[in-house]
Design a protein around this motif. Sequence first.
Motif, PDB file in Angstrom:
ATOM      1  N   TYR A 239       0.986  -1.111  -0.027  1.00  0.00           N
ATOM      2  CA  TYR A 239      -0.129   0.194  -0.067  1.00  0.00           C
ATOM      3  C   TYR A 239       0.977   1.366  -0.206  1.00  0.00           C
ATOM      4  O   TYR A 239       1.996   1.232   0.580  1.00  0.00           O
ATOM      5  CB  TYR A 239      -0.862   0.025   1.238  1.00  0.00           C
ATOM      6  N   GLY A 240       0.375   2.372  -0.714  1.00  0.00           N
ATOM      7  CA  GLY A 240       1.253   3.606  -0.872  1.00  0.00           C
ATOM      8  C   GLY A 240       0.237   4.610  -0.886  1.00  0.00           C
ATOM      9  O   GLY A 240      -1.105   4.631  -0.940  1.00  0.00           O
ATOM     10  N   LYS A 241       0.910   5.748  -0.429  1.00  0.00           N
ATOM     11  CA  LYS A 241       0.029   7.084  -0.317  1.00  0.00           C
ATOM     12  C   LYS A 241       0.463   8.429  -0.940  1.00  0.00           C
ATOM     13  O   LYS A 241       2.013   8.291  -0.862  1.00  0.00           O
ATOM     14  CB  LYS A 241      -0.018   7.314   1.235  1.00  0.00           C
ATOM     15  N   LEU A 242      -0.062   9.272  -1.622  1.00  0.00           N
ATOM     16  CA  LEU A 242       0.214  10.383  -2.123  1.00  0.00           C
ATOM     17  C   LEU A 242      -0.830  11.545  -1.654  1.00  0.00           C
ATOM     18  O   LEU A 242      -1.882  11.638  -2.414  1.00  0.00           O
ATOM     19  CB  LEU A 242       0.559  10.247  -3.720  1.00  0.00           C
ATOM     20  N   GLY A 243      -0.344  12.128  -0.674  1.00  0.00           N
ATOM     21  CA  GLY A 243      -1.151  13.533  -0.357  1.00  0.00           C
ATOM     22  C   GLY A 243      -2.784  12.490   0.015  1.00  0.00           C
ATOM     23  O   GLY A 243      -2.574  11.555   0.941  1.00  0.00           O
ATOM     24  N   ASN A 244      -3.757  12.862  -0.377  1.00  0.00           N
ATOM     25  CA  ASN A 244      -5.068  12.207  -0.046  1.00  0.00           C
ATOM     26  C   ASN A 244      -5.319  11.211  -0.860  1.00  0.00           C
ATOM     27  O   ASN A 244      -6.656  10.609  -0.691  1.00  0.00           O
ATOM     28  CB  ASN A 244      -6.247  13.145  -0.060  1.00  0.00           C
ATOM     29  N   SER A 245      -4.612  10.742  -1.769  1.00  0.00           N
ATOM     30  CA  SER A 245      -4.722   9.670  -2.810  1.00  0.00           C
ATOM     31  C   SER A 245      -3.843   8.687  -2.383  1.00  0.00           C
ATOM     32  O   SER A 245      -2.930   8.493  -1.674  1.00  0.00           O
ATOM     33  CB  SER A 245      -4.594  10.043  -4.107  1.00  0.00           C
ATOM     34  N   GLY A 246      -3.813   7.341  -3.052  1.00  0.00           N
ATOM     35  CA  GLY A 246      -3.286   6.300  -2.891  1.00  0.00           C
ATOM     36  C   GLY A 246      -3.330   5.095  -3.673  1.00  0.00           C
ATOM     37  O   GLY A 246      -4.143   5.134  -4.627  1.00  0.00           O
ATOM     38  N   ILE A 247      -2.582   4.053  -3.242  1.00  0.00           N
ATOM     39  CA  ILE A 247      -2.585   2.991  -4.166  1.00  0.00           C
ATOM     40  C   ILE A 247      -2.675   1.754  -3.538  1.00  0.00           C
ATOM     41  O   ILE A 247      -1.905   1.681  -2.515  1.00  0.00           O
ATOM     42  CB  ILE A 247      -1.110   2.953  -5.245  1.00  0.00           C
ATOM     43  N   CYS A 248      -3.305   0.618  -4.020  1.00  0.00           N
ATOM     44  CA  CYS A 248      -3.349  -0.903  -3.304  1.00  0.00           C
ATOM     45  C   CYS A 248      -3.011  -1.572  -4.542  1.00  0.00           C
ATOM     46  O   CYS A 248      -3.447  -1.581  -5.573  1.00  0.00           O
ATOM     47  CB  CYS A 248      -4.693  -1.154  -3.112  1.00  0.00           C
ATOM     48  N   THR A 249      -1.653  -2.450  -4.018  1.00  0.00           N
ATOM     49  CA  THR A 249      -1.374  -3.446  -4.893  1.00  0.00           C
ATOM     50  C   THR A 249      -1.431  -4.846  -4.436  1.00  0.00           C
ATOM     51  O   THR A 249      -1.142  -4.991  -3.402  1.00  0.00           O
ATOM     52  CB  THR A 249       0.065  -3.149  -5.354  1.00  0.00           C
ATOM     53  N   VAL A 250      -1.816  -5.773  -5.286  1.00  0.00           N
ATOM     54  CA  VAL A 250      -1.764  -7.238  -4.806  1.00  0.00           C
ATOM     55  C   VAL A 250      -1.135  -8.126  -5.771  1.00  0.00           C
ATOM     56  O   VAL A 250      -1.562  -7.892  -7.055  1.00  0.00           O
ATOM     57  CB  VAL A 250      -3.329  -7.642  -4.396  1.00  0.00           C
ATOM     58  N   VAL A 251      -0.260  -9.056  -5.373  1.00  0.00           N
ATOM     59  CA  VAL A 251       0.362  -9.987  -6.054  1.00  0.00           C
ATOM     60  C   VAL A 251      -0.129 -11.349  -5.878  1.00  0.00           C
ATOM     61  O   VAL A 251      -0.126 -11.574  -4.742  1.00  0.00           O
ATOM     62  CB  VAL A 251       1.903  -9.959  -5.910  1.00  0.00           C
TER      63      VAL A 251
ATOM     64  N   ASP B 207      -9.119  11.375  -3.001  1.00  0.00           N
ATOM     65  CA  ASP B 207      -9.407  12.047  -1.744  1.00  0.00           C
ATOM     66  C   ASP B 207     -11.130  11.595  -1.486  1.00  0.00           C
ATOM     67  O   ASP B 207     -11.592  12.126  -0.606  1.00  0.00           O
ATOM     68  CB  ASP B 207      -9.231  13.428  -1.779  1.00  0.00           C
ATOM     69  N   ASN B 208     -11.861  11.334  -2.692  1.00  0.00           N
ATOM     70  CA  ASN B 208     -13.260  11.119  -2.561  1.00  0.00           C
ATOM     71  C   ASN B 208     -13.818   9.732  -1.889  1.00  0.00           C
ATOM     72  O   ASN B 208     -14.747   9.279  -1.838  1.00  0.00           O
ATOM     73  CB  ASN B 208     -14.153  11.308  -3.617  1.00  0.00           C
ATOM     74  N   ILE B 209     -12.561   8.795  -1.774  1.00  0.00           N
ATOM     75  CA  ILE B 209     -12.723   7.257  -1.566  1.00  0.00           C
ATOM     76  C   ILE B 209     -11.933   6.924  -0.554  1.00  0.00           C
ATOM     77  O   ILE B 209     -10.468   7.390  -0.184  1.00  0.00           O
ATOM     78  CB  ILE B 209     -12.304   6.516  -2.957  1.00  0.00           C
ATOM     79  N   GLN B 210     -12.216   6.317   0.692  1.00  0.00           N
ATOM     80  CA  GLN B 210     -11.592   5.914   1.716  1.00  0.00           C
ATOM     81  C   GLN B 210     -10.737   4.744   1.288  1.00  0.00           C
ATOM     82  O   GLN B 210     -11.099   3.932   0.650  1.00  0.00           O
ATOM     83  CB  GLN B 210     -12.716   5.119   2.880  1.00  0.00           C
ATOM     84  N   PRO B 211      -9.174   4.674   1.658  1.00  0.00           N
ATOM     85  CA  PRO B 211      -8.320   3.854   1.383  1.00  0.00           C
ATOM     86  C   PRO B 211      -8.842   2.450   1.576  1.00  0.00           C
ATOM     87  O   PRO B 211      -8.608   1.638   0.741  1.00  0.00           O
ATOM     88  CB  PRO B 211      -7.311   4.200   2.427  1.00  0.00           C
ATOM     89  N   GLY B 212      -9.752   2.258   2.624  1.00  0.00           N
ATOM     90  CA  GLY B 212     -10.141   0.859   2.914  1.00  0.00           C
ATOM     91  C   GLY B 212     -11.287   0.345   1.901  1.00  0.00           C
ATOM     92  O   GLY B 212     -11.048  -0.828   1.529  1.00  0.00           O
ATOM     93  N   GLU B 213     -11.932   1.449   1.274  1.00  0.00           N
ATOM     94  CA  GLU B 213     -12.763   0.891   0.377  1.00  0.00           C
ATOM     95  C   GLU B 213     -12.202   0.289  -0.873  1.00  0.00           C
ATOM     96  O   GLU B 213     -12.606  -0.677  -1.699  1.00  0.00           O
ATOM     97  CB  GLU B 213     -13.621   2.009   0.037  1.00  0.00           C
ATOM     98  N   CYS B 214     -11.010   1.011  -1.450  1.00  0.00           N
ATOM     99  CA  CYS B 214     -10.294   0.505  -2.369  1.00  0.00           C
ATOM    100  C   CYS B 214      -9.535  -0.921  -2.123  1.00  0.00           C
ATOM    101  O   CYS B 214      -9.762  -1.454  -2.935  1.00  0.00           O
ATOM    102  CB  CYS B 214      -9.216   1.712  -2.858  1.00  0.00           C
ATOM    103  N   THR B 215      -9.234  -0.738  -1.089  1.00  0.00           N
ATOM    104  CA  THR B 215      -8.354  -2.034  -0.360  1.00  0.00           C
ATOM    105  C   THR B 215      -9.404  -3.239  -0.816  1.00  0.00           C
ATOM    106  O   THR B 215      -8.999  -4.253  -1.278  1.00  0.00           O
ATOM    107  CB  THR B 215      -7.804  -2.008   0.722  1.00  0.00           C
TER     108      THR B 215
END
Length: 151
Positions: A104-116, A128-136
């Motif tokens: 998992y990574g973050k950039l300001g109020n945005s971020g990324i979830c990666t899964v291998v 910033d309109n989406i909670q990190p956990g929702e994307c995850t």
Amino acid sequence: IASGVESYSFLLHFPFSVLLIMSWQAYVDSNLLGTGKVVQAAICGIDGSLWAASKDFQPTSAEIKAIVSGVKGGDGTSSLAATGIKANGVKYMFLRTVDGRSAYGKLGNSGICTVVTTQAVLLGTYDDNIQPGECTVAVENLADYLLSVGY
């Protein structure tokens, strides 16, 4: 009856699952972007090849390979801690890896979830309109499904 059996005999040569597989782009469009919890997404091979991606999101082979290496490093630390998670030319501050499978990574109020998974790398970004956990949840759920069918 014999002619009917002959007409269906070609099906015996192919695994049943081949008939049920969606395109990789459909997984990106429906299972990631379609949730409304992922802004950009890609599904890649662990070799760095791009299988499908959302518009204007093209992670490079080198970026994908670095994610795989960072997640699967196996030494208890991640090379991503030093380099960050890079995708589509954007560098996200590394937050953590989980279970040798996710990063998992973050950039300001945005971020990324990666899964291998066994054969694939899934990437999903949020803003910033989406909670990190929702994307995850969206990305991890698709990864769980792909693992269950051998990917």
